[in-house]
Each structure stands twice: as C-alpha cells, then as structure tokens.
Scaffold this motif. Structure first.
Motif, PDB file in Angstrom:
ATOM      1  N   HIS A 376       1.072  -1.387  -0.009  1.00 10.60           N
ATOM      2  CA  HIS A 376      -0.126  -0.263  -0.264  1.00 10.60           C
ATOM      3  C   HIS A 376       0.942   1.547   0.135  1.00 10.60           C
ATOM      4  CE1 HIS A 376      -4.352  -1.380   0.571  1.00 10.60           C
ATOM      5  NE2 HIS A 376      -3.794  -2.359   1.332  1.00 10.60           N
ATOM      6  N   LEU A 377       2.072   1.146   0.598  1.00 11.52           N
ATOM      7  CA  LEU A 377       2.543   2.696   0.817  1.00 11.52           C
ATOM      8  C   LEU A 377       3.503   2.527  -0.351  1.00 11.52           C
ATOM      9  CD1 LEU A 377       4.475   4.604   2.381  1.00 11.52           C
ATOM     10  CD2 LEU A 377       6.250   2.755   3.028  1.00 11.52           C
ATOM     11  N   ASP A 378       4.234   1.563  -1.647  1.00  9.65           N
ATOM     12  CA  ASP A 378       4.596   1.684  -2.941  1.00  9.65           C
ATOM     13  C   ASP A 378       3.410   2.480  -3.625  1.00  9.65           C
ATOM     14  OD1 ASP A 378       6.673   0.230  -1.227  1.00  9.65           O
ATOM     15  OD2 ASP A 378       6.729  -0.916  -2.307  1.00  9.65           O
ATOM     16  N   HIS A 379       2.557   1.806  -3.640  1.00 12.42           N
ATOM     17  CA  HIS A 379       1.118   2.036  -4.430  1.00 12.42           C
ATOM     18  C   HIS A 379       0.714   3.662  -3.983  1.00 12.42           C
ATOM     19  CE1 HIS A 379      -1.945   2.506  -7.281  1.00 12.42           C
ATOM     20  NE2 HIS A 379      -2.999   2.789  -6.522  1.00 12.42           N
ATOM     21  N   ALA A 380       1.648   4.312  -2.782  1.00  9.78           N
ATOM     22  CA  ALA A 380       1.080   5.556  -2.705  1.00  9.78           C
ATOM     23  C   ALA A 380       2.689   6.557  -3.475  1.00  9.78           C
ATOM     24  CB  ALA A 380       1.528   5.635  -1.033  1.00  9.78           C
ATOM     25  N   LEU A 385      -0.561   9.438  -8.011  1.00  8.08           N
ATOM     26  CA  LEU A 385      -1.895   9.368  -6.903  1.00  8.08           C
ATOM     27  C   LEU A 385      -2.229  10.986  -6.423  1.00  8.08           C
ATOM     28  CD1 LEU A 385      -2.073   6.670  -4.691  1.00  8.08           C
ATOM     29  CD2 LEU A 385      -2.920   6.239  -6.899  1.00  8.08           C
ATOM     30  N   GLU A 386      -3.473  11.663  -6.446  1.00  8.55           N
ATOM     31  CA  GLU A 386      -3.650  12.477  -6.552  1.00  8.55           C
ATOM     32  C   GLU A 386      -3.211  12.479  -4.593  1.00  8.55           C
ATOM     33  OE1 GLU A 386      -4.805  15.177  -7.770  1.00  8.55           O
ATOM     34  OE2 GLU A 386      -4.580  14.391  -9.820  1.00  8.55           O
ATOM     35  N   PRO A 387      -3.134  13.847  -4.172  1.00  9.32           N
ATOM     36  CA  PRO A 387      -3.130  13.939  -2.494  1.00  9.32           C
ATOM     37  C   PRO A 387      -3.865  12.765  -1.873  1.00  9.32           C
ATOM     38  CG  PRO A 387      -2.417  15.530  -3.373  1.00  9.32           C
ATOM     39  CD  PRO A 387      -3.054  15.119  -4.655  1.00  9.32           C
ATOM     40  N   ALA A 388      -5.468  13.002  -2.549  1.00  5.82           N
ATOM     41  CA  ALA A 388      -6.191  12.860  -0.555  1.00  5.82           C
ATOM     42  C   ALA A 388      -6.118  10.352  -0.896  1.00  5.82           C
ATOM     43  CB  ALA A 388      -7.776  13.269  -1.699  1.00  5.82           C
ATOM     44  N   SER A 389      -5.617  10.775  -3.067  1.00  3.53           N
ATOM     45  CA  SER A 389      -5.944   9.283  -3.023  1.00  3.53           C
ATOM     46  C   SER A 389      -4.656   8.252  -2.204  1.00  3.53           C
ATOM     47  CB  SER A 389      -5.496   8.745  -3.926  1.00  3.53           C
ATOM     48  OG  SER A 389      -7.490   9.099  -4.516  1.00  3.53           O
ATOM     49  N   GLN A 391      -3.132   9.919   0.243  1.00  4.94           N
ATOM     50  CA  GLN A 391      -3.333   9.396   1.642  1.00  4.94           C
ATOM     51  C   GLN A 391      -3.931   8.250   2.868  1.00  4.94           C
ATOM     52  OE1 GLN A 391      -2.251  11.454   4.340  1.00  4.94           O
ATOM     53  NE2 GLN A 391      -2.640  10.699   5.686  1.00  4.94           N
ATOM     54  N   ARG A 392      -5.061   7.777   1.671  1.00  2.00           N
ATOM     55  CA  ARG A 392      -6.047   6.967   1.697  1.00  2.00           C
ATOM     56  C   ARG A 392      -5.667   5.524   2.067  1.00  2.00           C
ATOM     57  NH1 ARG A 392      -9.090   4.221   4.558  1.00  2.00           N
ATOM     58  NH2 ARG A 392     -10.493   2.674   3.474  1.00  2.00           N
ATOM     59  N   GLU A 393      -4.375   5.536   0.663  1.00  2.00           N
ATOM     60  CA  GLU A 393      -3.180   4.324   0.707  1.00  2.00           C
ATOM     61  C   GLU A 393      -1.973   4.219   2.093  1.00  2.00           C
ATOM     62  OE1 GLU A 393      -2.951   1.771  -1.799  1.00  2.00           O
ATOM     63  OE2 GLU A 393      -4.428   2.693  -2.230  1.00  2.00           O
ATOM     64  N   TYR A 394      -1.681   5.394   2.490  1.00  3.26           N
ATOM     65  CA  TYR A 394      -0.829   5.637   3.309  1.00  3.26           C
ATOM     66  C   TYR A 394      -1.728   4.883   4.567  1.00  3.26           C
ATOM     67  CZ  TYR A 394       3.019   8.599   1.846  1.00  3.26           C
ATOM     68  OH  TYR A 394       3.454   9.377   1.025  1.00  3.26           O
ATOM     69  N   GLU A 395      -2.944   5.408   4.814  1.00  2.00           N
ATOM     70  CA  GLU A 395      -3.636   4.638   5.879  1.00  2.00           C
ATOM     71  C   GLU A 395      -4.046   3.788   5.493  1.00  2.00           C
ATOM     72  OE1 GLU A 395      -7.527   7.230   5.637  1.00  2.00           O
ATOM     73  OE2 GLU A 395      -6.456   9.166   6.284  1.00  2.00           O
ATOM     74  N   LEU A 396      -4.362   3.424   5.195  1.00  2.00           N
ATOM     75  CA  LEU A 396      -3.921   1.691   4.739  1.00  2.00           C
ATOM     76  C   LEU A 396      -3.071   1.108   5.350  1.00  2.00           C
ATOM     77  CD1 LEU A 396      -6.517   1.509   0.983  1.00  2.00           C
ATOM     78  CD2 LEU A 396      -7.491   0.543   3.694  1.00  2.00           C
ATOM     79  N   ALA A 397      -1.932   1.575   4.804  1.00  2.00           N
ATOM     80  CA  ALA A 397      -0.587   1.072   5.205  1.00  2.00           C
ATOM     81  C   ALA A 397      -0.861   0.507   6.036  1.00  2.00           C
ATOM     82  CB  ALA A 397       0.339   1.448   3.880  1.00  2.00           C
ATOM     83  N   PHE A 398      -0.789   1.934   7.068  1.00  2.00           N
ATOM     84  CA  PHE A 398      -0.700   2.278   8.456  1.00  2.00           C
ATOM     85  C   PHE A 398      -1.322   0.722   9.015  1.00  2.00           C
ATOM     86  CE2 PHE A 398      -0.978   4.333  12.114  1.00  2.00           C
ATOM     87  CZ  PHE A 398       0.103   4.196  13.189  1.00  2.00           C
ATOM     88  N   GLN A 399      -2.639   0.881   8.752  1.00  2.00           N
ATOM     89  CA  GLN A 399      -3.576  -0.144   9.085  1.00  2.00           C
ATOM     90  C   GLN A 399      -3.331  -1.935   9.388  1.00  2.00           C
ATOM     91  OE1 GLN A 399      -7.331   0.640   7.708  1.00  2.00           O
ATOM     92  NE2 GLN A 399      -7.677   2.629   8.328  1.00  2.00           N
TER      93      GLN A 399
END
Length: 580
Positions: A376-380, A385-389, A391-399
């Motif tokens: 997920h982090l690498d995808h981000a 990606l747009e900033p919002a997308s 950030q969502r990938e960061y959140e999924l990575a963190f979870q």
C-alpha cells in the motif's frame, strides 16, 4: 517466597530477557498473584483487566490477547533459561493450558549427566534466596579447561531438550503466527575434533547460539536433533527420519589444534539431498577469545542462511508453489521481498493481490499483513496519485502494518514495515524508534540494518546511517539497489563524484527513478554530457519524479539540505545537456 521473588527480579532486570514491557508486566502479575495465594483467580479475564487494560466487556473469543501473549511469554522464558538463566537455581515457567506459573529448583548433577528439578511450594517462606544473575560465580577460580568442556557437553543435553520442547510447542509456535508458515529447519549438533575441551565447548556453544540467532528471523520453524546418552546425537539412515517435515538441515564441525580452530558448516535440502551452501572459518584463539569467536561465527552463519535474501529463501523460491496454503502465504511474502529488490511497476499489482489472498486465507499471518502494508505504501509513494488517494493508501498501509505489530510486537518484518510507513507519513521519531527496535530484535538481519541506516541518512545523519548501509551491503549477496541510494548522495555531497557515480549505477538495479536522477547528477558533475543525457531521458519515464523532483525527494523524507543539493545537481546536469 523470597527465592522466587529474587528470581523474578533477576529475570526482569536482565538485558538477556528479550520481552516486551507488557509481557514483563504479565509475568510480574501472575507471579505476584500466585505468591499472594490468588492462583485460582488467574484466568484470561483477570489478566486482561489487570495487565492489558481491558474492561468488563472483555471477550477472549474475539480478543485473544492473553492467549497470544502467554504463548510468547513461554517462549521468552524458555529462551532465557537456555542462555543467560541456564545456571539459575530457581526456574519460573508457565505450563501450557494454564496461566498459573510453576516454580522449580533445578540442580545439574555433573557426575551423572542428569538434571533434576524440585517443585517449590509458594507457601514455603523459609526457602533459601535464589542466586542473583547480576553476581555470577567466578568459574575460572573453580573449573579447569577440561571441566568447562565437560560441563558444557553435559549442559547441552539438558538445554537442547528444553529447546526441542520450545521449538516443537505447537500452541506456542502458532501464537507467533509467522512461525507456522515458513520453512522447517533442523540444527544438528556440531561434531568436535582435535583438542577435546576447546572443540566440544565451541561446538556445543555454536549450535545453541545458531538456534538463538535463527529463531529471530520471522517464519522459520526450528528443530533440534534429540540427544542420546552422554550427549550423543540420535542418528539413523537419515538424520531427519523422525521429523519428515523438516525441509533443511544444518550440519557442522569444529576442529581445534592448539590455538587454531576451523569451523565448517553446510546447509542441505532434505528432499533433494543438494548441498545449498557450505562455508569454512578459521580463527586464532587467543586467551579469552573462545566466547567471542562462538558468538561471531554463529551470527555470521545465521545471517547467510536466514536473511530475507539468504540461502533458504532463495531455494524456496526456486521450488514450485506448494499446495499447502500456509506455505503459499509464506512464499507470497518472499515474492514481495523479491519485488522490493527491483520495485518493478509490473509486479506491484500481482504481488499485492497475492498478499491480499494470503491475509484472507491466513488472517493471523502477521508477516503477510506487514508486507501488504508495504505494498500500500509503495502504491502511494510510487504511483501517480492525487493527494487524497495517496493519503488513503498511507492509512491502509498503516492499518495493515499496525495489525501485524499488534499480532507480534517483536516481529522484525512487522516493525520494519511500520517504521517505513511512519517515515513516509512524516513521523520520523517514531519511525526511527521502530527501526531501532527491529535491529535490537535481530542484529543479524542486514535488511533491518539497511532500513535503519537509510532512514538516518535521508534525515541528514550520514555519520551513523552510512556505516549501517555499508555493513548491510557487505553481509548481503547481491544487495538490493536501494541500499546504495544514500551512499551515492553522501559521496556526491562530499564532492567525490566518480565514486558517487559508481554507487548510483549500482543502485540502478532497483528500478526506481531516483537511481537515474543520481546518475544524471554525478555525470553532470563529472562533465559527461552523453551520460547525463541518457540518465535524464530514463528519469523522464518516471512521472512523479520527472514532473517535480523536489517534491519527490521531500516525499521520501529528505532534508531541505539534501533536496537543495540534489536539485542543484540536476539543474547543472540539464544545463550541461542543453549547452551547445
């Protein structure tokens, strides 16, 4: 009772007792409650509330924290008594199926080569105090070299029995989820030749230290060969007949002649019989060097065999994917490691899909969750990606990574993933803390060293980070390209442009655009117009980096000093190419 309390204090104060703080609190709680006469109240609910801060709604069926942590605490205690606590007069253990600790006095009868243990009644307040670990006996005053060797041989029979119980403990090993998924490996007792005392002492110690080092690498299922009478290994036509599931065997020998020692070791695949690796090490044993040689050699062998890009995992990836789902999940994690060597854009989607299938199939497999977080982090960070997308990938990575760490707080892969994700989210202090914790848990994993070294260097702490990266490179066969990125930047900042170019070119195996940027910068500094032009053209194929390189460098956590220097170098390289 005084001797049990003294033993508890010795365990908790020992740096060799490698346990998380909450497991230390767990141990203290159950010992104190037992000594206070409350053993009958030690249930999952009581511990969850008293130790882990759960409330009255705690349900062990949906929240397995007590069961999981009890399994890990059993492992921590067994490991402690195999090494630092092996001579302690009192032992504290937690029997399977119970949370009530058991207290025993242990005496090693050297003359009969047997170990005896006597249960301690918690109500017996008159027992003698246990010996403190902080004041070990002075062996040199009482033991000759020969008796040291004999004692080590006798101790090994008992200690390897403890390790065998530890490593075969199904409930405990399943609590550490990654251990049920990976390759099974048996460590045979090392043969000893020549000077009997030195050879036997080093052979026995090497086997113990090698087991202790290998168990730090996530995923391995470790076994030891049972010993027969007098400490001799039980052997037959095949050393692994009694354990048919063992996939790999480590054998070795120690030959001591005077002050010279040669250690040989090899790893073989039990299915094919192929010797996958063999190595020999020569050491001159000056006075006091035996223990140091034992520790260093065991660490070096464990690194070669167990690291993510090591001998065992390379051999596994050459095999066809097995039908057993748990092994498929483990191989998926190894495939993700291979992807993270090159960061191939064509691989990110299939590897991510593989990991998503793994966590659905094996939801308790912490290493698959950790790697999914990294994907997920690498995808981000690598995708457009747009900033919002992003950030969502960061959140999924963190979870995902946080879930992995919650399952296994001391799993080095989980710690590395969460450290990396925290870094990219801008939590640099937390990232460093997690990376250092991973190194403490397994200093023999070069990838763990590289992760910490990279984070320190990109934040401008080159003096500490670069030596770690170089050490990781020295200890890895065919290191991933990203190990060289910060080395190239450091050399460029020092004005050592030819060396910076060499390091940048070595980094190009990573498949990341930053490698081409570093090559272009170094070529420009050297005045090589053609080389700079070629690297800039390659860099242009990486969208985010090509559009706004300064933003890309900042996204990776680089300091403003590093960003400024790299942008200056890029601009000079572009000017060189554009000049007529």
């Amino acid at each position: 009772m005084d001797e049990v309390r003294a033993e508890l204090a010795a365990i908790l104060s020992s740096t060799a007792f490698e346990s998380s703080q909450r497991r230390r609190d767990f141990l203290r709680f159950i010992v104190d409650e037992t000594l206070a006469g409350h053993a009958d109240t030690l249930k999952g609910f009581t511990i969850a509330v008293g130790v882990f801060g759960r409330d009255d709604s705690f349900d062990p069926q949906t929240d397995p924290v007590v069961r999981l942590e009890a399994g890990r605490l059993r492992r921590d205690l067994d490991s402690y008594y195999v090494a630092a606590g092996r001579n302690n007069a009192v032992r504290i253990s937690i029997p399977k199926g119970s949370y009530v600790p058991r207290f025993e006095r242990t005496e090693i009868a050297a003359a009969t080569s047997t170990a005896t243990s006597t249960s301690i009644d918690p109500s017996d307040a008159g027992a003698a105090s246990a010996r403190s670990l902080s004041q070990p006996p002075t062996l040199a005053a009482h033991l000759t070299p020969r008796t040291i060797g004999i004692a080590a041989t006798l101790l090994l029979s008992m200690l390897l029995g403890v390790m065998a119980g530890l490593l075969r403990d199904g409930e405990q090993r399943s609590a550490s989820s990654g251990s049920t998924h990976g390759p099974s490996l048996m460590v045979m007792p090392f043969d000893a030749f020549g000077d009997e005392d030195i050879a036997h002492s080093l052979a026995n110690g090497l086997a113990q230290d090698l087991i202790g080092n290998l168990i730090r690498f996530p995923g391995f299922r470790l076994y030891v060969m049972p010993l027969g009478t007098g400490g001799t290994a039980v052997t037959g036509p095949r050393a692994t007949d009694r354990d048919p599931d063992v996939a790999y065997v480590v054998r070795g020998s120690v030959r001591a002649e005077g002050e010279h020692v040669r250690v040989s070791a090899q790893l073989s695949n039990t299915t094919t019989g192929q010797v996958l690796w063999a190595g020999s090490y020569d050491r001159q044993l000056t006075p006091g060097a035996l223990i140091r040689a034992q520790r260093d050699l065991a660490g070096e062998i464990a690194t070669i065999l167990g690291q993510p890009y090591g001998v065992v995992n390379r051999d596994l990836l050459r095999e066809k994917t097995p039908a057993v789902s748990s092994v498929q999940s483990y191989l998926c994690v190894q495939r993700a490691y291979i992807y993270r060597r090159s960061f191939s854009r064509s691989e990110i989607a299939p590897v991510r899909q593989c990991l998503e299938e793994s966590v659905r199939r094996d939801p308790a497999f912490s290493e698959a969750w950790a790697m999914l977080g990294w994907l997920h982090l690498d995808h981000a960070r690598l995708g457009s990606l747009e900033p919002a997308s992003r950030q969502r990938e960061y959140e999924l990575a963190f979870q995902a990574a946080s879930r992995a760490v919650a399952m296994e707080p001391d799993n080095t892969l989980a710690l590395k993933a969460l450290s990396s994700i925290s870094h990219y989210m801008g939590h640099y202090e937390e990232s460093e803390r997690l990376a250092r914790r991973a190194v403490e848990r397994n200093p023999n994993d070069p990838d763990t060293l590289a992760q910490l070294g990279w984070r320190l260097a990109v934040r401008g702490r080159f003096d500490e980070g670069i030596p770690m990266l170089k050490q990781a490179i020295e200890r890895t066969v065919n290191p991933p390209g990203w190990y060289y990125h910060l080395i190239a930047i450091d050399l460029y900042l020092q004005g050592r442009h030819a060396e910076a170019l060499e390091a940048a070119e070595r980094s190009a195996t990573s498949g990341l655009g930053v490698s081409q940027a570093l090559i272009a910068i170094a070529q420009g500094a050297l005045g090589n117009r053609e080389g700079a032009q070629k690297a800039l053209a390659q860099m242009a194929t990486f969208g985010t980096l090509a559009r706004d390189p300064a933003a890309y460098f900042r996204l990776n956590g680089a300091t403003e000093e590093i960003v400024g220097a790299l942008m200056k170098g890029l601009n000079e390289s572009k000017s060189l190419v554009e000049a007529r």
